[in-house]
Design a protein around this motif. Structure first.
Motif, PDB file in Angstrom:
ATOM      1  N   THR B 315       0.832  -1.212   0.000  1.00  0.00           N
ATOM      2  CA  THR B 315       0.000   0.000   0.000  1.00  0.00           C
ATOM      3  C   THR B 315       0.866   1.261   0.000  1.00  0.00           C
ATOM      4  O   THR B 315       0.342   2.358   0.112  1.00  0.00           O
ATOM      5  CB  THR B 315      -0.937   0.048   1.229  1.00  0.00           C
ATOM      6  OG1 THR B 315      -0.116   0.211   2.406  1.00  0.00           O
ATOM      7  CG2 THR B 315      -1.738  -1.235   1.363  1.00  0.00           C
ATOM      8  N   SER B 373      -7.809  -6.783  10.574  1.00  0.00           N
ATOM      9  CA  SER B 373      -8.592  -6.517   9.359  1.00  0.00           C
ATOM     10  C   SER B 373      -8.633  -5.027   9.016  1.00  0.00           C
ATOM     11  O   SER B 373      -8.884  -4.645   7.887  1.00  0.00           O
ATOM     12  CB  SER B 373     -10.012  -7.035   9.535  1.00  0.00           C
ATOM     13  OG  SER B 373     -10.597  -6.409  10.671  1.00  0.00           O
ATOM     14  N   GLU B 374      -8.378  -4.187  10.030  1.00  0.00           N
ATOM     15  CA  GLU B 374      -8.453  -2.733   9.774  1.00  0.00           C
ATOM     16  C   GLU B 374      -7.087  -2.101   9.555  1.00  0.00           C
ATOM     17  O   GLU B 374      -6.986  -0.913   9.262  1.00  0.00           O
ATOM     18  CB  GLU B 374      -9.119  -2.026  10.968  1.00  0.00           C
ATOM     19  CG  GLU B 374     -10.603  -2.288  11.072  1.00  0.00           C
ATOM     20  CD  GLU B 374     -11.198  -1.626  12.317  1.00  0.00           C
ATOM     21  OE1 GLU B 374     -10.606  -0.625  12.808  1.00  0.00           O
ATOM     22  OE2 GLU B 374     -12.229  -2.106  12.797  1.00  0.00           O
ATOM     23  N   LEU B 376      -4.583  -2.109   7.332  1.00  0.00           N
ATOM     24  CA  LEU B 376      -4.193  -1.414   6.093  1.00  0.00           C
ATOM     25  C   LEU B 376      -4.926  -0.093   5.933  1.00  0.00           C
ATOM     26  O   LEU B 376      -4.383   0.864   5.392  1.00  0.00           O
ATOM     27  CB  LEU B 376      -4.453  -2.301   4.877  1.00  0.00           C
ATOM     28  CG  LEU B 376      -3.660  -3.605   4.803  1.00  0.00           C
ATOM     29  CD1 LEU B 376      -3.788  -4.213   3.424  1.00  0.00           C
ATOM     30  CD2 LEU B 376      -2.194  -3.388   5.133  1.00  0.00           C
ATOM     31  N   ASN B 377      -6.157  -0.033   6.416  1.00  0.00           N
ATOM     32  CA  ASN B 377      -6.901   1.222   6.333  1.00  0.00           C
ATOM     33  C   ASN B 377      -6.462   2.228   7.376  1.00  0.00           C
ATOM     34  O   ASN B 377      -6.553   3.428   7.151  1.00  0.00           O
ATOM     35  CB  ASN B 377      -8.406   0.962   6.508  1.00  0.00           C
ATOM     36  CG  ASN B 377      -8.993   0.334   5.273  1.00  0.00           C
ATOM     37  OD1 ASN B 377      -8.545   0.608   4.159  1.00  0.00           O
ATOM     38  ND2 ASN B 377      -9.984  -0.527   5.467  1.00  0.00           N
ATOM     39  N   ARG B 378      -6.019   1.729   8.518  1.00  0.00           N
ATOM     40  CA  ARG B 378      -5.711   2.639   9.621  1.00  0.00           C
ATOM     41  C   ARG B 378      -4.340   3.308   9.500  1.00  0.00           C
ATOM     42  O   ARG B 378      -4.181   4.468   9.910  1.00  0.00           O
ATOM     43  CB  ARG B 378      -5.777   1.890  10.968  1.00  0.00           C
ATOM     44  CG  ARG B 378      -7.177   1.532  11.418  1.00  0.00           C
ATOM     45  CD  ARG B 378      -7.933   2.752  11.925  1.00  0.00           C
ATOM     46  NE  ARG B 378      -7.405   3.231  13.200  1.00  0.00           N
ATOM     47  CZ  ARG B 378      -7.695   2.694  14.377  1.00  0.00           C
ATOM     48  NH1 ARG B 378      -8.499   1.648  14.452  1.00  0.00           N
ATOM     49  NH2 ARG B 378      -7.186   3.197  15.487  1.00  0.00           N
TER      50      ARG B 378
END
Lengths: 475, 475
Positions: B315, B373-374, B376-378
């Motif tokens: 990412t 699960s969060e 990569l977004n965080r």
């Protein structure tokens, strides 16, 4: 505008004409120094990007060491000082005072880096230590030639330290592979890989390996060198580590470099009577768009051409447009051929109507009529084709100018009347190597890893050959 | 391992402790020179990337000019030679011979670039000419301090030539904006923008503009300067062009630079008693993953951690893992805090079971338990938060240590007993500026474009103030 001398008429003159007309450099008001103009520097930046990525991927890290090297440092490695002393510039005064110890401007940094490595390396855990430096270096050369041999030049110099000789030799050869990959696949220049003879190795090295390229006048250009130092510099600079067995041991070191002389190689391998020809992978501009048409239709063509440019740029193609109205298309065609842009895209009112564009290859002159709908798909493949074709052409030229000689008179004849490299047997004696130079003007380039042929007898004395060697006149 | 001196105990000592322990530099065996070690050089590379992109986007092109400047060149601009002469190192011998004319090592390149510009600029069509150079320069300083003031340092120097004074002044200020954007948004360092007083301007400039940052000891650091030269260098080096009206005219020039002293600014603005703290946008490593757990479970944790690393890297996050088994997690925590990595990601067997990871912020020490699960977004948002928070903290510090004084005794007291910048009125006389320095130790930093307050009277003589000026002790 002044015409470029043709290669067949005077290759040296052609070279100087091209680099100046293509705006790559200018002479500086300091002996043997040049200015890298933006188009020339951009080529170096492209080389830097490709090399730097490869160095980092293979575990090297960049650092920066001082420009100045105290005189006493050079005295520590005997061969090294003998090799470089004649070329050193000396700072003797600074800040209004005479210095107690003269400072050399670095010609290469083994000594000062050796000094620092000795402080940094304490334990086997600190090894291997793999450092690269991007820097300017200075060698006060008698005869200079832009890019190929200048008083100041830019380069990278790698310096590594290892626990075993095997690991250090492996590093030396891995870097030779890395250089080969860069020069052959990015610069589209085929090279002969091999080991330097003792008389041609780096001052202070145990072994020097090189890649040698053939210019269009048949002369050799050393395109990169990688040195295995053994423990020479380790002993001179006291680079020792505490090994697992609790004893102090000297490290084994390597160093290796590629410089701005690569720009000279690109020009002399691919250039022709029209000027530069840049391999697409290293060309700062890969496609130049030239809008064509009568004044009243030009605005429409330019608008359309700008859209094409944006779309090509989005796919990663390095593309520019030259929409200057006060300069004729014909002048622009010549100009971008001179500057070596791999592909010219012509577009005029009729092309708009036919929904097509014209692509012209710099390497072959071939014109391609491409439907506009296929353009984005076609350009990357075309650039790849050009890259491959330029490599093949250079390799064909090199191979057809690589000769074999069994007698010194034969070699002298080839070097005098034809051109290129000559493969010959060598007994290993310095005196025979010197005779070759005296009789033919050619020097040993390297002992190739994969000679096209193994020669049994020394070309000078006729005794059994220890090595098969490439000889050539060189830059 | 040796403890870092606390900032409150001895800020200068803290600085030296931190840069050495964080492995950014080492002292070189040449007076006032340092070695940029890989972690330090990597920070400079990050600065280079950000600046280089901005220069190119605003129409500048890179070039490279010689390191050596003939002595006669310095004589051509009177103020310039007076300013730089005391700091020049001189090459007097090279290639085994005494030189006819001494060569200075460049302290800055206005003179040699002026000489080349004069050759390149013929017509109004050649203007504007906008060049940047990445280079090493040398100034033989009496007192040196790593990164902030070293005999040799690395920098970029921009040099441009224009047809009108308005365009040249616009360029000067555009670059000041560019520097401000870089320093505030990438390095998270707030700056005061303004114009230098005549006594503090660049030797040879008409106007010098600067951005001034406040270090954590309240001292000022000039973080970038942009100079409007008027026609001073144009006249000295005969930079003339044929204008549209067919007359020869002198150009107007600018120059501007940012150097490796920025590394010192990053350290002194964001660092704390734990060590470095790097703003995420410039941090070579943004997230360090430390796997934790008993030996028998570690392999499973490391396998999992490697997968997390790969996914984060995909990412675009600059992430590394430290899976060394012979070093304790506690030691690693301290080490990466010392090295200023913005986020530490801890993962152990229990986290695996709970499908979560622990993120620890370097800037606040805050621990976040984040479901895997969060993750990569965080992370990108977290890095942005840290960047913003670091800027805010630096700005709060700066603002709360920015004072106003109306009397010299008041300013002396602030400088002596408190710390920071002091805003004061100034009549414009050199003598009053000198008095401030004598009485308080502070020098004028700049005349801010947007002073928080406009002061009516000179802090020294009480006469009407021409300018409101920031004064401070400085590096």
């Amino acid at each position: 505008m002044q015409k470029i001398t043709s290669q067949s008429e005077d290759f040296s003159r052609w070279y100087i004409d091209v680099i100046q007309r293509a705006d790559l450099m200018d002479y500086a008001p300091v002996r043997g120094c040049i200015v890298f103009k933006p188009d020339g520097y951009e080529l170096w930046e492209a080389c830097q990007r490709e090399l730097d990525r490869r160095f980092k991927e293979t575990g090297h890290r960049n650092a920066y060491f001082p420009l100045f090297i105290p005189e006493s440092f050079f005295q520590k490695e005997k061969e090294h000082v003998e090799g470089f002393n004649p070329e050193l510039p000396w700072v003797t005064e600074a800040g209004g005072e005479k210095l107690e110890e003269r400072l050399a401007i670095r010609p290469t940094s083994e000594t000062i880096i050796g000094h620092m490595f000795a402080e940094w390396i304490q334990s086997y855990r600190d090894l291997p230590l793999k450092i690269n430096q991007w820097a300017n270096v200075v060698r006060w050369e008698k005869r200079t030639l832009p890019f190929l041999r200048t008083s100041e030049f830019l380069w990278q110099e790698g310096h590594t330290a290892h626990t075993t000789s095997a690991e250090a030799e492996e590093e030396t050869l891995m870097i030779l592979d890395l250089y080969t990959d860069f020069v052959e696949n990015i610069l589209a220049i085929p090279v002969y890989r091999g080991q330097k003879t003792p008389s041609e190795k780096f001052a202070g090295a145990v072994n020097t390996y090189s890649i040698e390229a053939m210019m269009k006048d048949g002369k050799a250009l050393q395109a990169g060198t990688s040195h295995y130092m053994g423990q020479n510099f380790a002993r001179a600079f006291d680079m020792k580590y505490l090994d697992k067995d609790n004893t102090l041991k000297y490290v084994y070191t390597t160093s290796w470099g590629v410089s701005t002389r690569m720009l000279g190689a690109i020009i002399m391998v691919h250039g022709d009577d029209k000027g530069l020809a840049l391999p697409p992978k290293v060309a700062p501009t890969q496609v130049i768009i030239v809008p064509i048409g009568p004044q009243k239709e030009l605005e429409r063509v330019v608008t359309y051409a700008n859209k094409l440019r944006d779309r090509l740029a989005q796919t990663g193609v390095r593309v520019k447009i030259d929409a200057r109205e006060d300069i004729s298309p014909g002048w622009k065609f010549n100009e971008y051929e001179l500057r070596g842009v791999p592909v010219r895209l012509e577009i005029g009112p009729r092309d708009l109507q036919n929904e097509q564009v014209v692509l012209v290859r710099r390497d072959t002159g071939e014109k391609l009529f491409v439907p506009e709908s296929e353009l984005l798909n076609r350009v990357p493949g075309l650039l790849q084709d050009i890259q491959s074709n330029m490599y093949s052409k250079a390799k064909d030229f090199r191979d057809s100018n690589s000769h074999v000689a069994r007698h010194l008179t034969e070699m002298a004849e080839i070097i005098r009347d034809r051109r290129g490299f000559v493969l010959a047997g060598w007994c290993g004696e310095d005196s025979c190597e010197k005779s070759v130079k005296q009789e033919t003007g050619a020097t040993s380039r390297n002992i190739p890893f994969d000679p096209p042929e193994v020669l049994p007898a020394c070309i000078v004395c006729g005794k059994p050959a220890k090595h098969t060697v490439w000889f050539a006149k060189s830059y």
